[in-house]
Write a protein that holds these residues in place. Structure first.
Motif, PDB file in Angstrom:
ATOM      1  N   THR A  11       0.978  -1.291  -0.110  1.00  0.00           N
ATOM      2  CA  THR A  11       0.002  -0.123  -0.087  1.00  0.00           C
ATOM      3  C   THR A  11       0.934   1.192  -0.039  1.00  0.00           C
ATOM      4  O   THR A  11       0.603   2.251  -0.809  1.00  0.00           O
ATOM      5  N   SER A  12       1.912   1.203   0.627  1.00  0.00           N
ATOM      6  CA  SER A  12       2.940   2.417   0.861  1.00  0.00           C
ATOM      7  C   SER A  12       3.489   2.775  -0.281  1.00  0.00           C
ATOM      8  O   SER A  12       3.554   3.985  -0.927  1.00  0.00           O
ATOM      9  N   ARG A  69       1.018   3.904  -2.915  1.00  0.00           N
ATOM     10  CA  ARG A  69       0.524   5.569  -2.607  1.00  0.00           C
ATOM     11  C   ARG A  69       1.459   6.309  -2.957  1.00  0.00           C
ATOM     12  O   ARG A  69       1.512   7.368  -3.777  1.00  0.00           O
ATOM     13  N   ARG A  70       2.965   6.100  -2.627  1.00  0.00           N
ATOM     14  CA  ARG A  70       3.948   6.838  -3.111  1.00  0.00           C
ATOM     15  C   ARG A  70       4.243   6.714  -4.625  1.00  0.00           C
ATOM     16  O   ARG A  70       4.467   7.972  -5.026  1.00  0.00           O
ATOM     17  N   ALA A  90       1.867   9.256  -5.925  1.00  0.00           N
ATOM     18  CA  ALA A  90       2.139  10.639  -5.653  1.00  0.00           C
ATOM     19  C   ALA A  90       3.188  11.090  -6.772  1.00  0.00           C
ATOM     20  O   ALA A  90       3.340  12.078  -7.116  1.00  0.00           O
ATOM     21  N   GLU A  91       4.237  10.193  -6.951  1.00  0.00           N
ATOM     22  CA  GLU A  91       5.200  10.730  -7.802  1.00  0.00           C
ATOM     23  C   GLU A  91       4.479  10.940  -9.320  1.00  0.00           C
ATOM     24  O   GLU A  91       4.790  11.866  -9.899  1.00  0.00           O
ATOM     25  N   ALA A 124       2.967  14.237  -9.222  1.00  0.00           N
ATOM     26  CA  ALA A 124       3.771  15.413  -9.204  1.00  0.00           C
ATOM     27  C   ALA A 124       4.790  15.384 -10.378  1.00  0.00           C
ATOM     28  O   ALA A 124       5.115  16.474 -10.626  1.00  0.00           O
ATOM     29  N   LEU A 125       5.290  14.511 -10.705  1.00  0.00           N
ATOM     30  CA  LEU A 125       6.305  14.698 -11.867  1.00  0.00           C
ATOM     31  C   LEU A 125       5.901  13.979 -13.069  1.00  0.00           C
ATOM     32  O   LEU A 125       6.839  14.031 -14.143  1.00  0.00           O
ATOM     33  N   ARG A 184       5.597  11.149 -13.986  1.00  0.00           N
ATOM     34  CA  ARG A 184       6.059   9.702 -14.479  1.00  0.00           C
ATOM     35  C   ARG A 184       5.961   8.623 -13.418  1.00  0.00           C
ATOM     36  O   ARG A 184       5.407   8.849 -12.269  1.00  0.00           O
TER      37      ARG A 184
END
Lengths: 255, 173
Positions: free
Chosen positions: B77-78, B81-82, B85-86, B89-90, B92
């Motif tokens: 899950t971590s 989600r990370r 977020a990437e 944000a970017l 990619r």
């Protein structure tokens, strides 16, 4: 009702298919080496650093001398920095935690090995921080942080750490535990001695960092990640510091 | 609700036997929670590495598998989600390891895509139930919650999935 039956069938079929696919996977040999931190967060560390640079905080922090005001302490390199041994012969501490809550990035991580040369207050704080982190005990960590602990350059304190974990922008606790397994360095800040992990932080440039210390960083970052961040001149990734009196002062990234 | 450190089993299972028995089950769980097979294998192996390091202690639990599942689903899950977020944000995606397990069918892929959009506990309970075929009690042990809470998570998950997957029908497959 028919629709719910169809949904149930579809979920079972997807589960069956996924189990069949997974049976094609062969268990690889388990490596006994330490695990690196997952790499995705590094993009954000870089972005974080760039944002800090872009909003003009850099000019007041780029002086690589200690400021001792609770923000980023000096990145003093050279003669005033005393590096600890890159490795230690002290056997690892066995965690006495009865169970791991496993609801944070540090869950399942091993307690960092004891390190030689740390004053008792520093060693005790390091041990307490790592013990709390690997069982995701945010309350204890917050109690250890103290009023002067900083987590960003705009005044953020401990509250950022659970927020980062919750948002998964940074695996903060995993990074914290990982950093404690790298060599430390000391630096003088307004007459006090601060113990900093990783030691790489105190060098002026990446090229100045000894090979052994770079190798230790590979327990936290991949080689690719380190190569990527050389462009920032000096080590500007995550670091943490404890004063000689055992006060946790910062856990921060960026420059 | 941590796994009980008191082992009622008569013998401590060697890690190797535990690993070989449980590995593909863990990969399956991770595969449903992540977008690629390579990432699933990475997370499964990472979870077993953690168990291996602590095996002296973990092996004394009544159900060491529950501990590994808990570590695995939290890590999966971590990571998901990370990476999300990437991506936001970017623009990619994170790079996962090369897949070594077969691609899932479009139907199964759609199911897990929708499951991953559920709230975390609902998604985890759904995967543990439909992929790992755990009972409500076993899921509760993994997630650290009561059996009633597991039933509630699954009920809500099904309700949401019945909407998000409403375009599917038996005839469409």
């Amino acid at each position: 009702m028919r629709h719910m039956d169809d949904l149930e069938k579809r979920l079972h079929r997807a589960g069956d298919e996924t189990r069949r696919a997974a049976r094609q996977a062969t268990p690889p040999p388990i490596q006994s080496g330490r695990r690196s931190i997952p790499s995705g967060w590094l993009v954000f560390a870089g972005a974080f650093a760039l944002v800090v640079l872009s909003i003009g905080i850099l000019p007041v922090l780029t002086s690589r001398t200690g400021n001792g005001d609770g923000t980023l302490p000096s990145t003093v390199a050279g003669p005033s920095s005393t590096l600890a041994p890159a490795s230690t012969t002290v056997p690892p501490v066995t965690s006495t935690a009865p169970a791991i809550a496993s609801d944070c990035s540090a869950a399942g991580m091993e307690m960092p090995a004891e390190q030689e040369g740390l004053p008792s207050p520093v060693a005790e704080m390091r041990r307490a921080m790592a013990s709390a982190a690997i069982v995701c005990d945010f309350e204890t960590l917050e109690s250890l942080a103290g009023p002067d602990m900083r987590t960003d350059f705009t005044g953020g304190r401990f509250e950022n750490i659970p927020m980062w974990e919750e948002d998964d922008l940074y695996p903060a606790l995993a990074l914290l535990v990982g950093l404690f397994d790298t060599p430390y360095a000391t630096q003088e800040v307004d007459g006090d001695t601060w113990y900093v992990w990783p030691s790489a932080f105190v060098y002026e440039t990446w090229d100045d960092i000894p090979e052994a210390d770079l190798d230790a960083l590979l327990t936290v970052y991949s080689q690719e990640e380190l190569d990527q961040y050389r462009q920032f001149g000096s080590y500007a990734l995550w670091r943490t510091a404890i004063t000689e009196d055992g006060d946790w002062r910062f856990f921060i990234a960026g420059d | 609700m941590p796994p009980s450190p008191t082992n009622s089993r008569s013998e401590i299972e060697p890690f190797d036997a535990f690993y070989r028995r449980e590995y593909t089950r863990m990969v399956a769980i991770a595969r449903a929670l992540l977008r690629t097979g390579g990432a699933a294998e990475d997370v499964a192996q990472e979870s077993f590495v953690a168990a291996h390091r602590h095996w002296d202690r973990i092996s004394t639990y009544d159900d060491p598998g529950a501990w590994v599942r808990r570590v695995l689903i939290n890590r999966a899950t971590s990571i998901r989600r990370r990476r999300g977020a990437e991506q936001r944000a970017l623009g990619r995606l994170g790079q996962g390891a090369e897949d070594s397990i077969p691609e899932l069918s479009p139907q199964a892929t759609e199911v897990w895509d929708e499951v991953r959009r559920l709230p975390r506990r609902q998604a985890q309970a759904t995967v543990l139930h439909y992929v790992d075929q755990l009972t409500m009690e076993e899921i509760g042990q993994v997630l650290g919650c009561s059996t009633g809470a597991v039933k509630s998570h699954l009920h809500r998950a099904r309700a949401r999935l019945s909407t998000s997957l409403s375009g599917w029908s038996e005839e469409a497959t």
